[in-house]
Design an enzyme around this catalytic site. Structure first.
Site, PDB file in Angstrom:
ATOM      1  N   SER A 228       0.851  -1.203   0.000  1.00 46.75           N
ATOM      2  CA  SER A 228       0.000   0.000   0.000  1.00 46.75           C
ATOM      3  C   SER A 228       0.881   1.246   0.000  1.00 46.75           C
ATOM      4  O   SER A 228       1.780   1.374   0.832  1.00 46.75           O
ATOM      5  CB  SER A 228      -0.883   0.033   1.242  1.00 46.75           C
ATOM      6  OG  SER A 228      -1.781  -1.032   1.194  1.00 46.75           O
ATOM      7  N   GLU A 300       2.504   5.994   3.174  1.00 51.09           N
ATOM      8  CA  GLU A 300       3.023   5.038   4.149  1.00 51.09           C
ATOM      9  C   GLU A 300       4.494   4.747   3.808  1.00 51.09           C
ATOM     10  O   GLU A 300       5.324   4.528   4.670  1.00 51.09           O
ATOM     11  CB  GLU A 300       2.189   3.759   4.037  1.00 51.09           C
ATOM     12  CG  GLU A 300       2.647   2.667   4.946  1.00 51.09           C
ATOM     13  CD  GLU A 300       1.762   1.425   4.832  1.00 51.09           C
ATOM     14  OE1 GLU A 300       0.552   1.561   4.570  1.00 51.09           O
ATOM     15  OE2 GLU A 300       2.296   0.325   5.003  1.00 51.09           O
TER      16      GLU A 300
HETATM   17  C1  FAD Z   1       3.760  -6.740  -1.747  1.00 47.64           C
HETATM   18  C2  FAD Z   1       3.826  -5.985  -0.444  1.00 47.64           C
HETATM   19  C3  FAD Z   1       2.809  -6.129   0.484  1.00 47.64           C
HETATM   20  C4  FAD Z   1       2.856  -5.432   1.701  1.00 47.64           C
HETATM   21  N1  FAD Z   1       1.851  -5.622   2.605  1.00 47.64           N
HETATM   22  C5  FAD Z   1       1.890  -4.971   3.791  1.00 47.64           C
HETATM   23  C6  FAD Z   1       0.857  -5.192   4.775  1.00 47.64           C
HETATM   24  O1  FAD Z   1      -0.063  -5.975   4.584  1.00 47.64           O
HETATM   25  N2  FAD Z   1       0.951  -4.510   5.948  1.00 47.64           N
HETATM   26  C7  FAD Z   1       1.976  -3.653   6.221  1.00 47.64           C
HETATM   27  O2  FAD Z   1       2.021  -3.075   7.336  1.00 47.64           O
HETATM   28  N3  FAD Z   1       2.965  -3.433   5.312  1.00 47.64           N
HETATM   29  C8  FAD Z   1       2.956  -4.068   4.120  1.00 47.64           C
HETATM   30  N4  FAD Z   1       3.962  -3.873   3.198  1.00 47.64           N
HETATM   31  C9  FAD Z   1       5.031  -2.920   3.510  1.00 47.64           C
HETATM   32  C10 FAD Z   1       6.291  -3.563   4.144  1.00 47.64           C
HETATM   33  O3  FAD Z   1       6.384  -4.909   3.776  1.00 47.64           O
HETATM   34  C11 FAD Z   1       6.307  -3.466   5.657  1.00 47.64           C
HETATM   35  O4  FAD Z   1       6.247  -2.139   6.093  1.00 47.64           O
HETATM   36  C12 FAD Z   1       7.580  -4.128   6.238  1.00 47.64           C
HETATM   37  O5  FAD Z   1       7.336  -4.389   7.593  1.00 47.64           O
HETATM   38  C13 FAD Z   1       8.855  -3.312   6.083  1.00 47.64           C
HETATM   39  O6  FAD Z   1       9.962  -4.125   6.490  1.00 47.64           O
HETATM   40  P1  FAD Z   1      11.393  -4.005   5.789  1.00 47.64           P
HETATM   41  O7  FAD Z   1      12.313  -4.929   6.493  1.00 47.64           O
HETATM   42  O8  FAD Z   1      11.280  -4.191   4.331  1.00 47.64           O
HETATM   43  O9  FAD Z   1      11.774  -2.513   6.146  1.00 47.64           O
HETATM   44  P2  FAD Z   1      12.490  -1.431   5.181  1.00 47.64           P
HETATM   45  O10 FAD Z   1      11.559  -1.079   4.086  1.00 47.64           O
HETATM   46  O11 FAD Z   1      13.857  -1.875   4.834  1.00 47.64           O
HETATM   47  O12 FAD Z   1      12.603  -0.202   6.203  1.00 47.64           O
HETATM   48  C14 FAD Z   1      11.447   0.459   6.666  1.00 47.64           C
HETATM   49  C15 FAD Z   1      11.898   1.424   7.788  1.00 47.64           C
HETATM   50  O13 FAD Z   1      12.308   0.645   8.917  1.00 47.64           O
HETATM   51  C16 FAD Z   1      13.649   0.995   9.303  1.00 47.64           C
HETATM   52  N5  FAD Z   1      14.271  -0.237   9.782  1.00 47.64           N
HETATM   53  C17 FAD Z   1      14.290  -1.438   9.139  1.00 47.64           C
HETATM   54  N6  FAD Z   1      14.914  -2.344   9.904  1.00 47.64           N
HETATM   55  C18 FAD Z   1      15.309  -1.698  11.031  1.00 47.64           C
HETATM   56  C19 FAD Z   1      16.020  -2.101  12.213  1.00 47.64           C
HETATM   57  N7  FAD Z   1      16.432  -3.368  12.402  1.00 47.64           N
HETATM   58  N8  FAD Z   1      16.269  -1.162  13.192  1.00 47.64           N
HETATM   59  C20 FAD Z   1      15.816   0.130  13.019  1.00 47.64           C
HETATM   60  N9  FAD Z   1      15.169   0.549  11.926  1.00 47.64           N
HETATM   61  C21 FAD Z   1      14.909  -0.354  10.963  1.00 47.64           C
HETATM   62  C22 FAD Z   1      14.296   1.549   8.042  1.00 47.64           C
HETATM   63  O14 FAD Z   1      15.371   2.425   8.357  1.00 47.64           O
HETATM   64  C23 FAD Z   1      13.115   2.278   7.387  1.00 47.64           C
HETATM   65  O15 FAD Z   1      12.963   3.553   7.962  1.00 47.64           O
HETATM   66  C24 FAD Z   1       3.937  -4.567   1.983  1.00 47.64           C
HETATM   67  C25 FAD Z   1       4.974  -4.429   1.031  1.00 47.64           C
HETATM   68  C26 FAD Z   1       4.922  -5.136  -0.152  1.00 47.64           C
HETATM   69  C27 FAD Z   1       6.041  -5.008  -1.129  1.00 47.64           C
END
Ligand code: FAD
Length: 320
Positions: A228, A300
């Site tokens: 989203s 978001e």
């Molecule tokens: C197909 C798809 C579906 C999705 N569906 C959902 C859904 O249903 N619900 C939802 O909430 N989100 C959804 N998302 C969004 C995303 O998957 C989530 O927000 C996810 O939790 C982000 O995790 P990430 O490890 O990829 O973080 P990143 O994108 O790498 O980072 C996000 C933020 O977190 C910080 N961060 C990451 N790891 C750490 C750490 N260890 N310590 C401190 N800061 C950190 C980063 O600096 C950044 O600011 C979706 C994304 C996709 C591609």
């Protein structure tokens, strides 16, 4: 690569001899949108000790640090990220202790769910299929299928930029919609402790599969995206996807990017998108919703890297 970084290159390689270091690394290979220009320096620690060394060197050298999990909620500028990107997916250990799971922050949500299921531990089925790392999910307070991270997490270890490590007990009241207390703290989550309960393995797996299938059916994995794009807001009376749909924006194209023809709140890379193409669609959506409905859509997805003030000016009101 800026001159200062070039001068630092040898120094960094010497100081962090044990850590994988890359220079000018395109971020398109590390984001689910598959866009984003180069990071000056990409560091890939494989242990908390290495991570701590990386943070120490960055502090000593005065380098900005961005913490990268799975890159699934980011829009990285085409000009890339100045300074250091610390990739956390090398910290991927998952352990079970009674009814708790202790997961290193860079472990994928998928892997943590699999380990829980293997041990007959229930409570995190709703997360199965969520892309990204468990640390990123906690930082974002990810939510889906009737649950959110804050309901599972009892504590997390935080490593601060000056090398201090402390365990933070997480109370549900510290979290809210897409907000976690970690967003206000300067530091890297290094592990996450989740409280689960005993369940029946077959039932756990069936629920995981059902949630995963639902994502497939909704088109989540059809094209590179960040899920989203905008937050939902109850005050708007409808989910953002429906609002953008009714504004006639579903399917709209800019360069290599599009608002998915199958979902108004999923923006996709059709294969050749630049980050600015996605930005154009975000600006179009925000401006159309503002002018036609007098509502402010809040992204978001997080904007990361070298965005200019002019590029982000149309979003100034809605970027937190
Ligand atoms: C197909 C798809 C579906 C999705 N569906 C959902 C859904 O249903 N619900 C939802 O909430 N989100 C959804 N998302 C969004 C995303 O998957 C989530 O927000 C996810 O939790 C982000 O995790 P990430 O490890 O990829 O973080 P990143 O994108 O790498 O980072 C996000 C933020 O977190 C910080 N961060 C990451 N790891 C750490 C750490 N260890 N310590 C401190 N800061 C950190 C980063 O600096 C950044 O600011 C979706 C994304 C996709 C591609």
């Amino acid at each position: 690569m800026p001159r200062k970084i070039k001068e630092l290159q040898q120094n960094i390689e010497r100081l962090l001899a044990a850590v994988e270091v890359r220079f000018d690394e395109p971020m398109s290979g590390f984001t689910s949108f598959q866009v984003g220009g180069p990071a000056d320096i990409l560091l890939i620690p494989r242990s908390v000790g290495e991570l701590s060394d990386c943070l120490t060197v960055c502090r000593q050298e005065g380098l900005d640090v961005f913490l990268l999990g799975g890159g699934t909620n980011l829009l990285v500028s085409d000009r890339g990220i100045r300074g250091v990107v610390l990739l956390l997916t090398g910290l991927a250990e998952v352990r079970v202790k009674g009814l708790q799971i202790i997961a290193s922050a860079g472990a994928s949500v998928e892997k943590v769910c699999e380990v829980a299921a293997d041990h007959g531990l229930s409570g995190m089925e709703f997360l199965y299929g969520l892309p990204g790392t468990i640390g990123g999910a906690l930082w974002m307070n990810a939510r889906c299928y009737g649950g959110e991270m804050s309901e599972l997490c009892v504590s997390a270890q935080l490593l601060t930029p000056n090398g201090e490590s402390r365990r933070i007990a997480t109370g549900q009241s510290d979290f809210s919609y897409k907000k976690s207390p970690f967003q206000l703290m300067d530091g890297c989550i290094t592990d996450v402790v989740l409280q689960l309960h005993k369940g029946e393995q077959q039932a756990i797996r069936a629920e995981m599969q059902q949630n995963y299938d639902d994502r497939v059916q909704k088109g989540h994995f059809q094209a590179p995206s960040a899920g989203s794009l905008f937050k939902n807001n109850r005050d708007f009376g409808a989910p953002t996807g429906k609002i953008l749909d009714e504004l006639g924006l579903r399917g709209r194209v800019s360069g290599g990017a599009a608002i998915a023809p199958f979902h108004g709140n999923i923006f996709i890379n059709n294969g050749s998108a630049k980050a600015v193409d996605i930005l154009d669609l975000i600006v179009l959506s925000v401006e159309t919703a503002r002018s036609k409905l007098n509502i402010l859509l809040e992204p978001e997805v997080r904007f990361v890297g070298e965005w200019s003030d002019e590029e982000l000016a149309p979003l100034a009101e809605v970027l937190s």
